[in-house]
Design a protein around this motif. Structure first.
Motif, PDB file in Angstrom:
ATOM      1  N   ILE A 224     -24.227 -37.374  18.251  1.00 25.07           N
ATOM      2  CA  ILE A 224     -23.847 -36.867  16.934  1.00 25.07           C
ATOM      3  C   ILE A 224     -22.662 -35.903  17.048  1.00 25.07           C
ATOM      4  O   ILE A 224     -21.720 -35.953  16.249  1.00 25.07           O
ATOM      5  N   ALA A 225     -22.685 -35.028  18.024  1.00 24.52           N
ATOM      6  CA  ALA A 225     -21.590 -34.074  18.188  1.00 24.52           C
ATOM      7  C   ALA A 225     -20.263 -34.790  18.402  1.00 24.52           C
ATOM      8  O   ALA A 225     -19.213 -34.352  17.895  1.00 24.52           O
ATOM      9  N   ASP A 226     -20.266 -35.898  19.125  1.00 24.43           N
ATOM     10  CA  ASP A 226     -19.028 -36.631  19.406  1.00 24.43           C
ATOM     11  C   ASP A 226     -18.424 -37.271  18.157  1.00 24.43           C
ATOM     12  O   ASP A 226     -17.238 -37.633  18.167  1.00 24.43           O
ATOM     13  N   LEU A 227     -19.219 -37.423  17.095  1.00 27.89           N
ATOM     14  CA  LEU A 227     -18.675 -38.022  15.875  1.00 27.89           C
ATOM     15  C   LEU A 227     -17.536 -37.197  15.294  1.00 27.89           C
ATOM     16  O   LEU A 227     -16.679 -37.720  14.582  1.00 27.89           O
ATOM     17  N   TYR A 228     -17.531 -35.894  15.592  1.00 20.32           N
ATOM     18  CA  TYR A 228     -16.570 -34.984  14.965  1.00 20.32           C
ATOM     19  C   TYR A 228     -15.615 -34.364  15.987  1.00 20.32           C
ATOM     20  O   TYR A 228     -14.883 -33.434  15.652  1.00 20.32           O
ATOM     21  N   LYS A 229     -15.622 -34.889  17.201  1.00 23.42           N
ATOM     22  CA  LYS A 229     -14.804 -34.313  18.268  1.00 23.42           C
ATOM     23  C   LYS A 229     -13.315 -34.425  17.984  1.00 23.42           C
ATOM     24  O   LYS A 229     -12.594 -33.428  17.995  1.00 23.42           O
ATOM     25  N   THR A 230     -12.831 -35.635  17.737  1.00 25.36           N
ATOM     26  CA  THR A 230     -11.391 -35.822  17.576  1.00 25.36           C
ATOM     27  C   THR A 230     -10.892 -35.359  16.221  1.00 25.36           C
ATOM     28  O   THR A 230      -9.722 -35.006  16.070  1.00 25.36           O
ATOM     29  N   GLU A 231     -11.753 -35.333  15.222  1.00 22.83           N
ATOM     30  CA  GLU A 231     -11.345 -34.929  13.883  1.00 22.83           C
ATOM     31  C   GLU A 231     -11.324 -33.413  13.719  1.00 22.83           C
ATOM     32  O   GLU A 231     -10.420 -32.865  13.064  1.00 22.83           O
ATOM     33  N   ILE A 232     -12.310 -32.725  14.304  1.00 23.17           N
ATOM     34  CA  ILE A 232     -12.468 -31.291  14.060  1.00 23.17           C
ATOM     35  C   ILE A 232     -12.353 -30.470  15.341  1.00 23.17           C
ATOM     36  O   ILE A 232     -11.548 -29.544  15.439  1.00 23.17           O
ATOM     37  N   GLY A 233     -13.163 -30.776  16.342  1.00 28.80           N
ATOM     38  CA  GLY A 233     -13.258 -29.938  17.530  1.00 28.80           C
ATOM     39  C   GLY A 233     -11.966 -29.809  18.319  1.00 28.80           C
ATOM     40  O   GLY A 233     -11.500 -28.697  18.602  1.00 28.80           O
ATOM     41  N   ILE A 234     -11.353 -30.932  18.678  1.00 34.31           N
ATOM     42  CA  ILE A 234     -10.153 -30.897  19.512  1.00 34.31           C
ATOM     43  C   ILE A 234      -8.962 -30.266  18.784  1.00 34.31           C
ATOM     44  O   ILE A 234      -8.267 -29.412  19.357  1.00 34.31           O
ATOM     45  N   PRO A 235      -8.668 -30.624  17.521  1.00 34.27           N
ATOM     46  CA  PRO A 235      -7.548 -29.971  16.844  1.00 34.27           C
ATOM     47  C   PRO A 235      -7.703 -28.457  16.735  1.00 34.27           C
ATOM     48  O   PRO A 235      -6.739 -27.711  16.948  1.00 34.27           O
ATOM     49  N   VAL A 236      -8.912 -27.978  16.412  1.00 35.28           N
ATOM     50  CA  VAL A 236      -9.137 -26.533  16.333  1.00 35.28           C
ATOM     51  C   VAL A 236      -8.929 -25.884  17.695  1.00 35.28           C
ATOM     52  O   VAL A 236      -8.327 -24.809  17.815  1.00 35.28           O
ATOM     53  N   ALA A 237      -9.400 -26.538  18.753  1.00 35.99           N
ATOM     54  CA  ALA A 237      -9.260 -25.992  20.106  1.00 35.99           C
ATOM     55  C   ALA A 237      -7.792 -25.817  20.472  1.00 35.99           C
ATOM     56  O   ALA A 237      -7.396 -24.774  21.021  1.00 35.99           O
ATOM     57  N   PHE A 238      -6.956 -26.792  20.171  1.00 31.87           N
ATOM     58  CA  PHE A 238      -5.538 -26.682  20.503  1.00 31.87           C
ATOM     59  C   PHE A 238      -4.850 -25.633  19.627  1.00 31.87           C
ATOM     60  O   PHE A 238      -3.954 -24.923  20.103  1.00 31.87           O
ATOM     61  N   ASP A 239      -5.255 -25.531  18.378  1.00 34.71           N
ATOM     62  CA  ASP A 239      -4.690 -24.483  17.521  1.00 34.71           C
ATOM     63  C   ASP A 239      -4.951 -23.107  18.120  1.00 34.71           C
ATOM     64  O   ASP A 239      -4.051 -22.249  18.163  1.00 34.71           O
ATOM     65  N   VAL A 240      -6.175 -22.877  18.573  1.00 35.47           N
ATOM     66  CA  VAL A 240      -6.542 -21.574  19.138  1.00 35.47           C
ATOM     67  C   VAL A 240      -5.830 -21.350  20.464  1.00 35.47           C
ATOM     68  O   VAL A 240      -5.337 -20.248  20.740  1.00 35.47           O
ATOM     69  N   ALA A 241      -5.765 -22.382  21.309  1.00 31.52           N
ATOM     70  CA  ALA A 241      -5.102 -22.238  22.606  1.00 31.52           C
ATOM     71  C   ALA A 241      -3.637 -21.860  22.436  1.00 31.52           C
ATOM     72  O   ALA A 241      -3.063 -21.137  23.263  1.00 31.52           O
ATOM     73  N   ALA A 242      -3.027 -22.328  21.348  1.00 32.18           N
ATOM     74  CA  ALA A 242      -1.619 -22.009  21.096  1.00 32.18           C
ATOM     75  C   ALA A 242      -1.446 -20.617  20.512  1.00 32.18           C
ATOM     76  O   ALA A 242      -0.459 -19.929  20.803  1.00 32.18           O
ATOM     77  N   SER A 243      -2.401 -20.163  19.696  1.00 28.96           N
ATOM     78  CA  SER A 243      -2.240 -18.890  18.994  1.00 28.96           C
ATOM     79  C   SER A 243      -2.923 -17.719  19.688  1.00 28.96           C
ATOM     80  O   SER A 243      -2.502 -16.571  19.536  1.00 28.96           O
ATOM     81  N   ALA A 244      -3.998 -17.978  20.456  1.00 29.57           N
ATOM     82  CA  ALA A 244      -4.749 -16.886  21.104  1.00 29.57           C
ATOM     83  C   ALA A 244      -5.198 -17.311  22.499  1.00 29.57           C
ATOM     84  O   ALA A 244      -6.395 -17.380  22.777  1.00 29.57           O
ATOM     85  N   PRO A 245      -4.258 -17.608  23.395  1.00 30.57           N
ATOM     86  CA  PRO A 245      -4.630 -18.120  24.723  1.00 30.57           C
ATOM     87  C   PRO A 245      -5.445 -17.145  25.560  1.00 30.57           C
ATOM     88  O   PRO A 245      -6.187 -17.575  26.456  1.00 30.57           O
ATOM     89  N   ASP A 246      -5.328 -15.845  25.303  1.00 30.42           N
ATOM     90  CA  ASP A 246      -6.073 -14.865  26.098  1.00 30.42           C
ATOM     91  C   ASP A 246      -7.496 -14.656  25.591  1.00 30.42           C
ATOM     92  O   ASP A 246      -8.267 -13.916  26.204  1.00 30.42           O
ATOM     93  N   ASP A 247      -7.843 -15.292  24.476  1.00 29.14           N
ATOM     94  CA  ASP A 247      -9.174 -15.124  23.883  1.00 29.14           C
ATOM     95  C   ASP A 247      -9.680 -16.479  23.411  1.00 29.14           C
ATOM     96  O   ASP A 247     -10.235 -16.615  22.324  1.00 29.14           O
TER      97      ASP A 247
END
Length: 314
Positions: A224-247
C-alpha cells in the motif's frame, strides 16, 4: 449478549461508516468521556467529539486516554490507533474500524488464489502507473517496469531540483550514511509505511498478506505504501533535499505531514484498499455489518448463537 452485538444505541448515536469522519487526530491532550462524546482537554480548553461520528481515532504524542473513553469508543465501533506526530509513525492499534470481517475475508480470498493474487498486483500497478498497460504481464515483467519507472522518477526529480543524483543507496540501521537526497527518501518511506500501517490495521486487514511483497509481517503495508511513492514520497524528498540538506530527515517528515493533510491522503488510502480487495465494487454497508454467523456446507452461513442440532440438514 452474543459475541457480535454491541449495546443498543439510540438513533442519535448511530452513524453509517460512510458518514463518519474517517480519521480524527489528537495530540498533547487528555482524552476522556462525557456522556456519548469523547472529550479532548488541553491548555486551550475542552473539545467534545461525538464518538459515533469517528471512524478511527489517531492518538499522537502527548495524549493520555481514560478507561471510560476507551469503553465508549469500543461500544460505538471506533478504531483507536497510537501514532507518531500527525500519524507519521504507527505504534499500536486498538481494534479495527468495523466488526465486520468482510475486508479481511476479501483480502484472504484474493491472496489465497494465485490468479486473483496476480490480478490485485496488476491493479496496484495500474494505480501507480495509470498510463501503463499491464494486462497480461507476468510478475517478472511487472517488477521490471516498476524498476524502470522508479529510476525515471528519481532522475526526473533530481533534474527538477538541481540535485546531483548518484543512485539510491541506503544502509539499514545507518541513516546518516546516505547523502541528503537518500536520507530524505528513507525518511519519506518511513512516513508512508506508518500511514499505510495505521490504515490497514484500522480497516481490519492483515498487514502480512501482501500481493507484491511477500514473507514479511508487513508485506501488505509495503504494498500500500508503494502506491504513493512516485507521486508523493519521492517528489517531497527531493524538494526537501534541495531546500534543507542539513535537516533532511525531520524536514521530510514535516513536509510530508503537511502534504498528506492537504491531499486528504488517509481517505484516499481507505478507498484504494477497498477498491483493490473488492474489485472496485466496495460498499460501506457491506463492510460495516455487525453480525456473526457459522459456516455450513455449500457456502451457507447460519445464524450464530443457536443450537443447530434439532432438524439441522448440515
Amino acid at each position: 449478549m452474543s459475541a457480535g452485538r454491541r449495546p443498543a444505541s439510540t438513533p442519535s448515536e448511530l452513524a453509517r461508516a460512510g458518514d463518519r469522519l474517517s480519521f480524527v487526530y489528537l495530540e498533547r491532550c487528555i482524552v476522556h468521556r462525557d456522556a456519548n462524546a469523547i472529550t479532548a482537554e488541553d491548555a486551550e480548553g475542552t473539545t467534545h467529539i461525538p464518538s459515533a461520528t469517528i471512524g478511527t481515532l489517531l492518538l499522537g504524542p502527548g495524549t493520555r486516554i481514560t478507561h471510560q473513553a476507551m469503553s465508549l469508543l469500543g461500544e460505538t465501533g471506533t478504531g483507536v490507533t497510537w501514532v507518531g506526530e500527525h500519524g507519521v509513525r504507527y505504534y499500536a492499534g486498538g481494534r479495527a474500524l468495523s466488526r465486520s470481517a468482510a475486508l479481511a475475508e476479501a483480502q484472504a480470498h484474493c491472496w489465497a488464489n494465485r490468479r486473483t493474487r496476480l490480478e490485485v498486483a496488476r491493479s496496484m500497478y495500474r494505480l501507480r502507473f495509470p498510463d501503463e498497460d499491464v494486462n497480461g504481464l507476468t510478475r517478472r515483467e511487472l517488477l521490471g517496469r516498476e524498476g524502470r519507472r522508479v529510476k525515471d522518477c528519481y532522475r526526473k526529480n533530481a533534474e527538477r531540483t538541481g540535485i546531483l543524483w548518484r543512485g539510491r543507496h541506503y544502509t539499514p540501521g545507518d541513516f546518516t550514511s546516505g547523502d541528503p537526497a537518500n536520507q530524505a527518501i528513507t525518511a519519506a518511506s518511513q512516513v508512508m509505511y506508518g500511514i499505510s500501517h495505521a490504515v490497514v490495521t484500522a480497516l481490519g486487514c492483515s498487514p502480512a498478506l501482501g500481493f507484491i511483497h511477500s514473507g514479511h509481517e508487513l508485506s501488505f503495508v509495503l504494498d500500500i505504501a508503494d502506491l504513493y511513492k512516485t507521486e508523493i514520497g519521492i517528489p517531497v524528498a527531493f524538494d526537501v533535499a534541495a531546500s534543507a540538506p542539513d535537516d533532511a530527515g525531520p524536514s521530510t517528515r514535516r513536509a510530508l505531514r503537511d502534504r498528506i493533510y492537504r491531499l486528504r491522503l488517509l481517505d484516499r488510502v481507505v478507498d484504494d484498499i477497498k477498491g483493490l480487495l473488492t474489485a472496485g465494487g466496495h460498499n460501506d454497508a457491506a463492510t460495516d455489518i455487525d453480525r456473526v454467523t457459522v459456516q455450513s456446507d455449500h457456502d451457507a452461513h447460519l445464524a450464530a448463537g443457536f443450537n443447530q442440532d434439532e432438524g439441522a440438514t448440515w
